[in-house]
Design an enzyme around this catalytic site. Sequence first.
Site: not given
Ligand code: GDP
Ligand code: IMO
Ligand code: MG
Length: 425
Positions: A12, A15, A39-40, A219
Amino acid sequence: MATAILGMQWGDEGKGKITHLLAKDSDMVVRFNGGANAGHTVIDRGEKFGTHLLPTGVFYTASTSVLAAGMVIDLEVLREEFDTITRHLGEKPEILISEHAHLVLPYHKLMEDLEGSVKRIGTTRRGIGPAYRDRAARIGIRAVDLLSPKQLRDRLTQRIELLKRMWPSSPQFDSISAIELSERLVGLAQPFLSSIRDTALPIKKALQGDRRILFEGAQGALLDVNYGTYPYVTSSSTTFAGLGNAIGIPNPTIDKRIGVLKAYTTRVGEGPFPTQLSNDMEGKLQVRGGEFGVTTGRPRRCGWLDLPALRHATALNDPTGIAVTKLDVLSGMSEIKVCRAYQVGGKLYDRFPSSAEELGLCRPIYETFPGWKDDISQIKDYEQLPRAARTYLKWISDALGVPIYLVSIGPRPEETIQTDFFDRA
Ligand code: GDP
Ligand code: IMO
Ligand code: MG
């Protein structure tokens, strides 16, 4: 020109946003690990999406989206995601799916429930662990099986018989029929059947030619199945170290490796987290940063940056530059901390321990930085950032020995500052 986007923390990091931003100028975008546990988030032409399986380059129809061999694919999720994005784009994106990728099936999710890993590890209940386990146990079902309905049915029949033998007292498995399941899978896969192939070949061709190719990690390094905070990890290799195997190409030449790290740390699920903040401060970061999971909606645990953990991630991802995201979330904090080393029973410790139990005993030793008050979300140029923000960023970059390529100051693509290092790389 090849670029890899890799998570440096527990996932999270942002990416999705960074990949989507760079995908605009890419010919091919490849997801290489994990499954629908990811979840991206991207904001594409003003609309917000959370992708789980398709690489975020899918929003640009000029680019080919590849789901590579290291992934585990849930066809129900893929179909829904593909249909949603096709509606948004008004045309079908071009996708390729590796024959070698494994399928996540409904019984994998049931197994995750029965084994208690949702509670014990805090997994996402997307069947990830059981699907990768089937792969290693050589009882998995692969995308290539979808191309031969008889082969699919035979393999599923064998797998389901074994499932019922191994879980004799679990009525959940009784009603699963290999014939029904195989028909359902072929139906779901219909729009993708002609896209299933050995994806190592087009990826290799793109790497050798003058095409621009992006690799989107899922991840983060600390969730890597071998080198993360085991057993509180996911079940795939999440790092640059694992990329070659996941795409089926030994030693791929990837000049630009972007380690994505949030300006603070978050973690979802169980496991040690030395810099986790106490309730009040954690709540503040959760709300300001919108730290709620894209896949499960769970609140993310929040804390300060952790240098020993980031050094470990740097060793695994070998980034040529970093992207620091969510810097805007720290605006208005009177002070900002970074853990520079751990303390265990009065002894200083700057190594990232291999044992989760040992990491659980680590207490952070903090370096404290002054915060800044100004809203930074409109800034376009690195030099316009408040001095305190630049001091914080420089300290991180110096401590890791890696230059800063990008600073993200909001969720939208345009809320990104590119540094000179990015252009030079
Ligand atoms: P990922 O799994 O690495 O793709 O990240 P996620 O999408 O799960 O979580 C990142 C969250 O932060 C999402 O809600 C994005 O919309 C948000 N986000 C990404 N970059 C920024 C930033 O620079 N500032 C803020 N406020 N939110 C951001
Ligand atoms: P992105 O790509 C954050 C975490 C789960 C749990 C552990 C194992 O959005 O960064 P799993 O279902 O993979 O067997 O769970 O890994 N986890 C993540 N945490 N971002 C993710 O993906 C994750 N994918 C798995 O919360 O702790
Ligand atoms: Mg994510």
